[in-house]
Enzyme design. Structure first.
Site, mmCIF file in Angstrom:
data_model
loop_
_atom_site.group_PDB
_atom_site.id
_atom_site.type_symbol
_atom_site.label_atom_id
_atom_site.label_comp_id
_atom_site.label_asym_id
_atom_site.label_seq_id
_atom_site.Cartn_x
_atom_site.Cartn_y
_atom_site.Cartn_z
ATOM 1 C CG HIS A 388 -4.591 10.678 3.820
ATOM 2 N ND1 HIS A 388 -3.752 11.616 3.549
ATOM 3 C CD2 HIS A 388 -5.894 11.165 3.748
ATOM 4 C CE1 HIS A 388 -4.640 12.710 3.866
ATOM 5 N NE2 HIS A 388 -5.804 12.717 3.838
ATOM 6 C CG HIS A 393 -7.339 13.184 8.333
ATOM 7 N ND1 HIS A 393 -7.619 14.372 8.259
ATOM 8 C CD2 HIS A 393 -7.314 12.785 7.035
ATOM 9 C CE1 HIS A 393 -8.005 14.920 7.046
ATOM 10 N NE2 HIS A 393 -7.583 13.835 6.111
ATOM 11 C CD GLU A 433 -7.192 16.336 3.569
ATOM 12 O OE1 GLU A 433 -5.946 15.992 3.525
ATOM 13 O OE2 GLU A 433 -8.165 15.573 3.714
ATOM 14 C CB SER A 454 -0.013 11.073 5.307
ATOM 15 O OG SER A 454 -0.932 11.799 4.436
#
Length: 562
Positions: A388, A393, A433, A454
């Site tokens: 993730h 990110h 997010e 992701s």
């Protein structure tokens, strides 16, 4: 990173805006031009008479917040603060006859590994008459005694004289370096006290405001990085790796690496230097899990990821060994990010609170896990893991607009109330997010949120084109049939709850990353912040514009050192 960390009380607080000026350089009141940030605040004050004690014996007082409104104000002669809007930012200055350039400067980092200190500061409230030259008559004493102003804020007031006639005046809140007891501060206050009532009719010293503890220097992130909500090994009973002892042991080893890490260390010359993040040797099984996740999302990135993500991913492939066959080292990634956008990664053992996580963003630092999901379910994780972090990110942190956007949220979180932390955490969730932006064609939706980039399932679910006839609602599996897409508005996002175990029912669509950043900046400016924070990249220090006391939520490490 905030999936299970939004555990905040919802205490109510409010505050009204006033016209304020944050000084951005050192010296005061005798230069011709100044350019300062506009921000919102609500300093403590109350109405008192003109009685004044000698500065050497004065008692500092604490005043309750006054909820009278403020705004952009100017006296009849044009002397007071004027607000202008320029290129998406708001600035303030005084007129040409009374311009001032107010600076701040940072001390060097000392040799005992503590953050640089700016020294004591004092806040005063002065009520000035509305006449030509009144502000100049006051500010010249700050120049005379070489006292550096860090903030000046104005507010119009109306009083009644003995004849019952109204008299327009202005309250000025001024923060400056120094404290009562120092000769030049005593001399300054004594001189201001002796000014005639035609100039200054009230002079009060204000008490420091108590706020939630927050880091002032990047080294202080070490005091919050280990305040994990779980220790990286405390798995829930429904976690795929709960019964796997080898997996739990591996999680414990990686957690310990993060717990031992320090942002800076003292070198042999007595200065500070950045500590290198240790390499992690991932197992064959872990790399295979990484490769499976990579394979499922790689084919969707070209179709649904924003252009900034795809550009950044190519750079990471070239410079940081991004591929399906190797889990990149966060030490190498962090070094690359620092060169590109001055962002960095910092290992963390597990989930941390929203406040601590967002505080890190203020220093352009992303708290990053190093463990990976369990191999029995490679396409599912109940928590943020290395897949993730690095696939979702990190590519976005190669883009400067996105980094600036993230830091805006972080700076606004410093010293914020629990209520405002919750609002900022929701903004983070619905943008960093799970944010969407328009594609280059102006109609398609592209993902820039890490939770989408992701996740192969939710990436397609959030971005694919749908007909108007496709119904809304919830399917038999409990998942929403199609999402609601709302225009990016931080005020709306701050009030939008979200699930953490299903696809999001609501996504927010920005016109671009630049659009997302500017709207977030405006929202943060309008929050009732206890102070305005400015990050100095050279000293890696946060400068604040007024004296506060970090009295609540003090890390145990700091309590032990006091």
């Amino acid at each position: 990173m905030l999936r299970r960390s939004i555990l905040l009380s919802r205490t109510a607080s409010s505050s009204n805006k006033r016209c304020s000026v944050l000084a951005s350089s050192s010296s005061c009141c005798h230069h011709e031009n100044s350019c300062c940030h506009f921000f919102s605040s609500s300093p403590d004050y109350a109405t008192h008479d003109n009685s004044w004690q000698d500065p050497r014996s004065i008692q500092q007082q604490h005043f309750n917040n006054n909820n009278d409104g403020g705004g952009n104000h100017q006296t009849s002669n044009g002397e007071h603060v004027v607000i202008k809007n320029l290129a998406g930012q708001e600035f303030a200055h005084l007129d040409n006859s009374h311009n001032m350039d107010v600076n701040h400067h940072h001390n060097n980092i000392d040799s005992n590994n503590s953050p640089p200190l700016e020294g004591p500061r004092t806040s005063v409230l002065m009520e000035l008459t509305d006449r030509v030259g009144a502000l100049h008559d006051v500010l010249k004493y700050y120049w005379k005694y070489d006292v550096n102003i860090t903030r000046i804020e104005s507010r119009p007031v109306t009083t009644t004289n003995n004849n019952g006639n109204s008299q327009p005046k202005f309250d000025f809140f001024i923060d400056f370096h120094g404290k009562i007891g120092q000769p030049k501060i005593n001399a300054l206050l004594s001189s201001l006290q002796r000014l005639p009532n035609l100039t200054i009719t009230k002079l009060l010293v204000l008490d420091e405001k108590e706020v939630q503890w927050f880091p002032r220097h990047i080294s202080e992130l070490d005091k919050i990085a280990n305040r994990t909500l779980d220790a990286g090994t405390d798995l829930e009973a429904d976690h795929p790796g709960f019964l796997d002892e080898e997996y739990r042991k591996r999680r414990g080893v990686l957690a310990q690496v993060a717990l031992n890490h320090r942002t800076t260390t003292v070198n042999i010359m007595g200065g500070q230097q950045q500590q290198i993040i240790p390499r992690t040797e991932y197992t064959v099984e872990e790399v295979e899990t990484w490769g499976l996740v990579w394979d499922t999302v790689e084919g969707l990135w070209d179709k649904y990821a924003c252009k900034e993500f795809k550009t950044s991913l190519n750079l990471l492939k070239k410079h940081c060994n991004y591929s399906r066959n190797t889990i990149p080292q966060i030490s190498e990634i962090s070094s690359f990010l620092q060169l590109q956008t001055n962002f960095r990664l910092r290992p963390v053992a597990g989930l941390i609170s929203s406040r601590d996580f967002l505080n890190g963003l203020a220093f352009r630092t992303f708290f990053c896990t190093q463990y990976i999901r369990h191999s029995s379910r490679p396409l599912y994780t109940p928590e943020p893991d290395i897949c993730h972090e690095l696939l979702g990110h990190v590519p976005m942190f190669v883009d400067r607009d996105f980094c600036d956007f993230s830091q805006e949220i972080g700076l606004a979180s410093l010293g914020a109330s629990d209520e405002d932390i919750l609002k900022l955490a929701r903004c983070y969730w619905h943008s960093v997010e799970f944010g969407l932006c328009r594609g280059e064609d102006g109609t398609s939706h592209k993902a820039y949120g890490a939770g989408l980039l992701s996740s192969f399932g939710e990436l397609e679910y959030s971005c694919k084109e749908r007909s108007d006839e496709e119904p809304y609602g919830v399917g038999e599996d409990g998942m929403p049939l199609r999402p609601v897409i709302k225009p990016w508005d931080p005020a709306v996002a701050a009030a939008q709850d979200f699930p953490i175990t299903t696809y999001q029912p609501v996504y927010f669509l920005a016109e671009s990353l630049q659009d997302a950043k500017l709207k977030m900046r405006k929202y943060c400016e309008d929050l009732p912040r206890p102070f305005f924070a400015l990050y100095n990249a050279q000293t890696e220090t946060v400068h604040i514009d007024r004296p506060v006391r970090r009295a609540r939520g003090i890390p145990e490490e700091e309590e032990d050192s006091e």
